[in-house]
Design a protein around this motif. Structure first.
Motif, PDB file in Angstrom:
ATOM      1  N   UNK A   1       0.834  -1.207   0.000  1.00  0.00           N
ATOM      2  CA  UNK A   1       0.000   0.000   0.000  1.00  0.00           C
ATOM      3  C   UNK A   1       0.869   1.257   0.000  1.00  0.00           C
ATOM      4  N   UNK A   2       2.005   1.195   0.674  1.00  0.00           N
ATOM      5  CA  UNK A   2       2.919   2.344   0.679  1.00  0.00           C
ATOM      6  C   UNK A   2       3.453   2.572  -0.735  1.00  0.00           C
ATOM      7  N   UNK A   3       3.863   1.499  -1.381  1.00  0.00           N
ATOM      8  CA  UNK A   3       4.449   1.612  -2.719  1.00  0.00           C
ATOM      9  C   UNK A   3       3.428   1.993  -3.781  1.00  0.00           C
ATOM     10  N   UNK A   4       2.138   1.756  -3.526  1.00  0.00           N
ATOM     11  CA  UNK A   4       1.129   2.088  -4.534  1.00  0.00           C
ATOM     12  C   UNK A   4       0.518   3.472  -4.317  1.00  0.00           C
ATOM     13  N   UNK A   5       1.036   4.215  -3.366  1.00  0.00           N
ATOM     14  CA  UNK A   5       0.555   5.571  -3.127  1.00  0.00           C
ATOM     15  C   UNK A   5       1.151   6.562  -4.115  1.00  0.00           C
ATOM     16  N   UNK A   6       0.948   7.840  -3.836  1.00  0.00           N
ATOM     17  CA  UNK A   6       1.432   8.900  -4.725  1.00  0.00           C
ATOM     18  C   UNK A   6       2.954   8.845  -4.898  1.00  0.00           C
ATOM     19  N   UNK A   7       3.674   8.782  -3.795  1.00  0.00           N
ATOM     20  CA  UNK A   7       5.136   8.751  -3.872  1.00  0.00           C
ATOM     21  C   UNK A   7       5.657   7.519  -4.588  1.00  0.00           C
ATOM     22  N   UNK A   8       5.027   6.378  -4.328  1.00  0.00           N
ATOM     23  CA  UNK A   8       5.434   5.151  -5.007  1.00  0.00           C
ATOM     24  C   UNK A   8       5.194   5.215  -6.502  1.00  0.00           C
ATOM     25  N   UNK A   9       4.089   5.847  -6.895  1.00  0.00           N
ATOM     26  CA  UNK A   9       3.796   6.010  -8.316  1.00  0.00           C
ATOM     27  C   UNK A   9       4.803   6.950  -8.971  1.00  0.00           C
ATOM     28  N   UNK A  10       5.129   8.031  -8.285  1.00  0.00           N
ATOM     29  CA  UNK A  10       6.148   8.940  -8.809  1.00  0.00           C
ATOM     30  C   UNK A  10       7.491   8.223  -8.921  1.00  0.00           C
ATOM     31  N   UNK A  11       7.818   7.418  -7.918  1.00  0.00           N
ATOM     32  CA  UNK A  11       9.062   6.643  -7.945  1.00  0.00           C
ATOM     33  C   UNK A  11       9.067   5.683  -9.140  1.00  0.00           C
ATOM     34  N   UNK A  12       7.945   5.017  -9.383  1.00  0.00           N
ATOM     35  CA  UNK A  12       7.849   4.088 -10.508  1.00  0.00           C
ATOM     36  C   UNK A  12       8.059   4.812 -11.834  1.00  0.00           C
ATOM     37  N   UNK A  13       7.399   5.947 -12.005  1.00  0.00           N
ATOM     38  CA  UNK A  13       7.510   6.690 -13.258  1.00  0.00           C
ATOM     39  C   UNK A  13       8.932   7.212 -13.458  1.00  0.00           C
TER      40      UNK A  13
END
Length: 177
Positions: free
Chosen positions: A94-106
Motif C-alpha cells: 500500500x505504501x508503494x502504490x501511493x502517490x510517492x510510489x507512483x512517482x518513484x515508478x515513473x
C-alpha cells in the motif's frame, strides 16, 4: 526499497534518540540498497556478458551502465521515500502504490529508458568498432557524440541519486513525527 523509510515511521522517535541525524539514516539506507542492487546487478551483467561473448571493453561499458542505473534507482527510491513518506501504514504494498510510489515508478522507468536508449545510441554510433577490445583504439575511433553520450550515461545515475537524496533529506529533516 521505496517503503523502507515509511515502515520505520512509527519507531522513528526511538531512532531519533540515537546520536545521529536523520540524513545519516537516509544515507545508510541508500548505501545498503546500493550495495545489494549493485552486487546482484553486476553478477547478472557479468553472466550475460559471458554468455553473449561480448568483447571485454563492451562488457565493462555495460557493467558501468548497470552500476550507474543501480545507483540511480536506489537514490530515487530512498530520496522519494523520504520526500513522500507514508508513516501510518504497515503494508509495504500500500505504501508503494501511493502517490510517492507512483512517482518513484515513473521516474525509475524514465531513468532506465533514458539509459537504455542512450547505450543503444552509443552502440549504433560505434557499431563498426565493436570488434575492438583496446579501449584507446575504440575511444579514438568513436564518434564524438557517442563518447559524450557514454560519459553522460555513466554520470546520469549518480547525478539522479544525488538530486533525489538532497530533495529527500531536505524534506525528511523538517518532518515532524
Amino acid at each position: 526499497i521505496y517503503p523502507l523509510l515509511s515502515l520505520e515511521g512509527q519507531q522513528l522517535w526511538l531512532v531519533e534518540m540515537l546520536p545521529v541525524r536523520r540524513s545519516t539514516l537516509l544515507l545508510v539506507k541508500f548505501h545498503f540498497a546500493t550495495v545489494v542492487t549493485v552486487l546482484s546487478g553486476a553478477a547478472v551483467m557479468t553472466l550475460a556478458s559471458r554468455v553473449l561473448q561480448l568483447p571485454p571493453l563492451w562488457a565493462r561499458v555495460n557493467l558501468g551502465i548497470c552500476i550507474s542505473v543501480c545507483i540511480g534507482l536506489s537514490g530515487l527510491a530512498i530520496g522519494l521515500g523520504a520526500r513522500f513518506p507514508v508513516l501510518g501504514l504497515r503494508n509495504p504494498a500500500r505504501i508503494a502504490s501511493g502517490l510517492g510510489g507512483t512517482i518513484n515508478l515513473i521516474m525509475s522507468m524514465l531513468l532506465v529508458t533514458v539509459e537504455l536508449a542512450g547505450i543503444a545510441f552509443v552502440g549504433a554510433k560505434s557499431f563498426g568498432y565493436l570488434q575492438y577490445t583496446d579501449a584507446q583504439v575504440l575511444v579514438e575511433a568513436m564518434h564524438p557524440d557517442a563518447e559524450t553520450m557514454l560519459y553522460g550515461l555513466l554520470l546520469l545515475g549518480p547525478a539522479t541519486a544525488l538530486v533525489s537524496l538532497l530533495v529527500g533529506i531536505r524534506h525528511f529533516e523538517k518532518l515532524e513525527v
